[in-house]
Design a protein around this motif. Structure first.
Motif, PDB file in Angstrom:
ATOM      1  N   VAL A 183      -3.155   1.867  -4.011  1.00  0.00           N
ATOM      2  CA  VAL A 183      -2.711   3.256  -4.008  1.00  0.00           C
ATOM      3  C   VAL A 183      -3.851   4.105  -3.454  1.00  0.00           C
ATOM      4  CG1 VAL A 183      -1.755   5.152  -5.337  1.00  0.00           C
ATOM      5  CG2 VAL A 183      -1.324   2.781  -6.048  1.00  0.00           C
ATOM      6  N   SER A 184      -3.629   4.648  -2.279  1.00  0.00           N
ATOM      7  CA  SER A 184      -4.699   5.380  -1.612  1.00  0.00           C
ATOM      8  C   SER A 184      -4.105   6.368  -0.621  1.00  0.00           C
ATOM      9  CB  SER A 184      -5.615   4.402  -0.877  1.00  0.00           C
ATOM     10  OG  SER A 184      -6.580   5.096  -0.111  1.00  0.00           O
ATOM     11  N   SER A 185      -4.796   7.486  -0.467  1.00  0.00           N
ATOM     12  CA  SER A 185      -4.372   8.460   0.537  1.00  0.00           C
ATOM     13  C   SER A 185      -5.119   8.237   1.851  1.00  0.00           C
ATOM     14  CB  SER A 185      -4.611   9.878   0.024  1.00  0.00           C
ATOM     15  OG  SER A 185      -5.959  10.049  -0.339  1.00  0.00           O
ATOM     16  N   GLN A 188       0.849   5.754  -0.942  1.00  0.00           N
ATOM     17  CA  GLN A 188       0.072   6.950  -1.230  1.00  0.00           C
ATOM     18  C   GLN A 188       0.256   7.343  -2.692  1.00  0.00           C
ATOM     19  OE1 GLN A 188       1.327   9.917   1.610  1.00  0.00           O
ATOM     20  NE2 GLN A 188      -0.065   9.123   3.177  1.00  0.00           N
ATOM     21  N   PRO A 189      -0.690   8.096  -3.223  1.00  0.00           N
ATOM     22  CA  PRO A 189      -0.522   8.586  -4.601  1.00  0.00           C
ATOM     23  C   PRO A 189       0.800   9.327  -4.753  1.00  0.00           C
ATOM     24  CG  PRO A 189      -2.758   8.981  -3.850  1.00  0.00           C
ATOM     25  CD  PRO A 189      -1.999   8.469  -2.657  1.00  0.00           C
ATOM     26  N   PRO A 210      -4.261   6.269  -7.852  1.00  0.00           N
ATOM     27  CA  PRO A 210      -5.296   5.368  -7.311  1.00  0.00           C
ATOM     28  C   PRO A 210      -5.802   4.364  -8.350  1.00  0.00           C
ATOM     29  CG  PRO A 210      -5.664   7.592  -6.518  1.00  0.00           C
ATOM     30  CD  PRO A 210      -4.547   7.677  -7.518  1.00  0.00           C
ATOM     31  N   SER A 228       0.844  -1.198   0.000  1.00  0.00           N
ATOM     32  CA  SER A 228       0.000   0.000   0.000  1.00  0.00           C
ATOM     33  C   SER A 228       0.872   1.238   0.000  1.00  0.00           C
ATOM     34  CB  SER A 228      -0.910   0.010   1.232  1.00  0.00           C
ATOM     35  OG  SER A 228      -1.810  -1.069   1.209  1.00  0.00           O
TER      36      SER A 228
END
Length: 121
Positions: free
Chosen positions: A119-121, A13-14, A88, A11
């Motif tokens: 891919v996630s914030s 972040q963008p 994302p 996992s």
């Protein structure tokens, strides 16, 4: 026996990066082109990238061109997918696979168990 074992998902972040690895049985690395495809829930399978033999010529989907880089190490029987500037929409299970060639519309012969990329914030 053709074996492909993926690793390196996770996992991020963008804007982040990940490097996927695929250990391939020696026979497969010598005989086939090796590539990556991805599968996201509710979406069609997408061929992401592929690299053929010698010379090792890479091809990329338009959606990842300029951000992803495929490479191979014959000494380590491994194919890599370096993924930069992740978005994302790159979220999917990524599979390493063998192909007869890297032409458009290529069909997988064998593939591994997959590795999840989120891919996630």
């Amino acid at each position: 026996q053709v074996e492909l074992v993926e690793s390196g998902g996770g996992s991020v972040q963008p804007g982040g990066s990940l490097r996927l690895s695929c250990v391939v049985s020696r026979f497969a690395l010598d005989y086939y082109a090796i590539g990556w495809f991805r599968q996201a829930p509710g979406k069609e399978r997408e061929a992401v990238s592929c690299i053929s033999g010698s010379p090792a010529t890479p091809v990329y989907a338009d959606s990842v061109k300029g951000r992803f880089t495929i490479s191979r190490s014959n000494a380590k029987n491994t194919v890599y997918l370096q993924m930069n500037s992740l978005k994302p929409e790159d979220t999917a299970v990524y599979y390493c696979a063998t192909y007869v060639g890297c032409q458009r519309g290529r069909v997988e012969n064998y593939w591994g168990q997959g590795t999840q990329v989120t891919v996630s914030s």
